[in-house]
Write an enzyme that holds these catalytic residues in place. Structure first.
Site, PDB file in Angstrom:
ATOM      1  CE  LYS A  25      -0.067  -0.450   4.967  1.00 24.09           C
ATOM      2  NZ  LYS A  25      -0.889  -0.898   6.196  1.00 24.09           N
ATOM      3  CE1 TYR A  63      14.749  30.909   5.961  1.00 23.71           C
ATOM      4  CE2 TYR A  63      14.793  28.585   5.481  1.00 23.71           C
ATOM      5  CZ  TYR A  63      14.674  29.745   4.918  1.00 23.71           C
ATOM      6  OH  TYR A  63      14.184  29.979   3.557  1.00 23.71           O
TER       7      TYR A  63
END
Ligand SMILES: *Cc1c(COP(=O)(O)O)cnc(C)c1O
Length: 357
Positions: free
Chosen positions: A35, A254
């Site tokens: 899946k 950042y």
């Protein structure tokens, strides 16, 4: 040099992992769970490498359809069953096996008129409390399935909530519950996911349903697939795109989240959360540069990360960085990122180039 983020998918490793699995569960048929696009590896490629398995498990009709289009003719099980009448019709057309986990699905089977009857896997809830009929509902549901014209063969299954944990009595309790509730019903049974297959061999039964271990990965905390003879299937690589010498006290990236504690050489690797690298990877998460371990520093950006090259002063632009896979277990990177390897593998994004070997 161009931006070269690559997911190398080793299909030989898939076959190898299947052999390991067969040695571990020699009596059981294998329903390979592929899946979510083969746990992010590319479903078609993985299914091709698993041509010898006895069945496949997927989450939705569209995944099953894709497999049938590729010429897969072994049984394909819809692990959550059908969500509507039209999916039942489609499943009959595609010759799928379907899970029945709640009464609404049983009632739909009783009402619908199908071209051909479906194989059903009746799911019993033995303690996970996600999907499955309760022990009290089991007998009645089973009898109605036998009587139902839209049903051909019936199998029984359950799913474990905690088979990956050590010293956890719940898994044995779930096995006992399954045996008690289904005693006297003589049809094929399936209990084990990868964790149970490896740690609870008494749960192997007629069918096992491995997912993660086929990709060379184990779900156990603090362990990696290699300890079980498994080989990682996905190796995620990129390159050093910049190297800079930073001064003591300068901040990196950042939020200025990393302060250089001394003068240090820093590498910028072109991989980021835009590629599926986890944004929450902690400082110290290992990265391999030219096969040597270095540590992640600063915040993960969309397209890049920082690594500390102090221990790797010879590294140069364009050198290879391995984010996980061969030489660096994805299990370890997941643990450093507050998640599980399943999520990292599933979340590699479409801009990454997939290369199959
Ligand atoms: C996903 C899934 C599996 C496979 O689990 P792994 O931990 O990857 O081995 C097995 N059974 C069901 C019902 C599943 O949803």
């Amino acid at each position: 040099m161009s931006r070269a983020v690559e997911a190398h998918i080793d299909l030989v490793a898939v076959e190898h992992n299947l052999q390991i699995l067969r040695q571990r569960a020699p009596q059981s048929k294998v329903l390979a769970v592929i899946k979510a696009n083969g746990y992010g590896h590319g479903m078609a490629g993985i299914a091709g490498a698993l041509a010898e398995v006895d069945a496949f498990g997927v989450a939705c009709v569209s995944e099953a359809k894709q497999l049938r289009r590729k010429g897969v003719c072994v049984p394909i099980l819809l692990l959550a069953g059908c969500f509507s009448y039209s999916e039942l019709q489609e499943s009959a057309q595609l010759g799928l096996d379907v899970v029945v986990h709640q009464l609404e699905q049983l009632e739909a089977l009783e009402c619908v008129k199908l071209k051909q009857p479906l194989n059903v896997w009746l799911k019993l809830d033995t303690g996970m409390h996600r999907l499955g009929v309760s022990p009290e509902q089991f007998e009645d549901t089973y009898k109605r399935l036998i009587a139902c014209e839209s049903v051909s063969n019936i199998n029984l299954m359950t799913h474990f909530a905690r088979a990956d944990e050590v010293d956890c009595p719940e898994t044995q309790q779930q096995i006992d519950c399954f045996d008690e509730v289904t005693s006297g019903v003589d049809v094929p049974c399936s209990l084990a996911n990868s964790a149970a297959l490896l740690k609870f061999p008494q749960s192997q039964r007629d069918w096992v349903r491995p997912g993660i271990m086929l990709y060379g990965v184990v779900p156990f905390e603090g362990e990696a697939g290699a300890a079980y003879g498994l080989m990682p299937v996905m190796t995620l690589t990129s390159q050093l795109m910049a190297i800079r010498d930073c001064k003591h006290g300068e901040t990196i990236g950042y939020g200025g989240a990393w302060h250089c504690p001394e003068d240090m050489r820093i590498g910028v690797v072109s991989i980021g959360y835009g590629d599926g690298y986890p944004r929450h990877a902690a400082v110290g998460t290992p990265v391999l540069v030219n096969g040597r371990r270095v540590r992640l520093i600063g915040r993960v950006s969309m397209d890049s990360i920082f690594v500390d090259l102090s221990a790797n002063p010879d590294a140069k632009l364009g050198d290879e960085a391995v984010l996980w896979g061969r030489g660096l277990p994805v299990e370890e990177v997941a643990a450093c990122s507050g998640t599980i390897p399943y999520e990292l593998l599933c979340k590699v994004t479409a801009r990454v180039k997939f290369i199959y070997r």
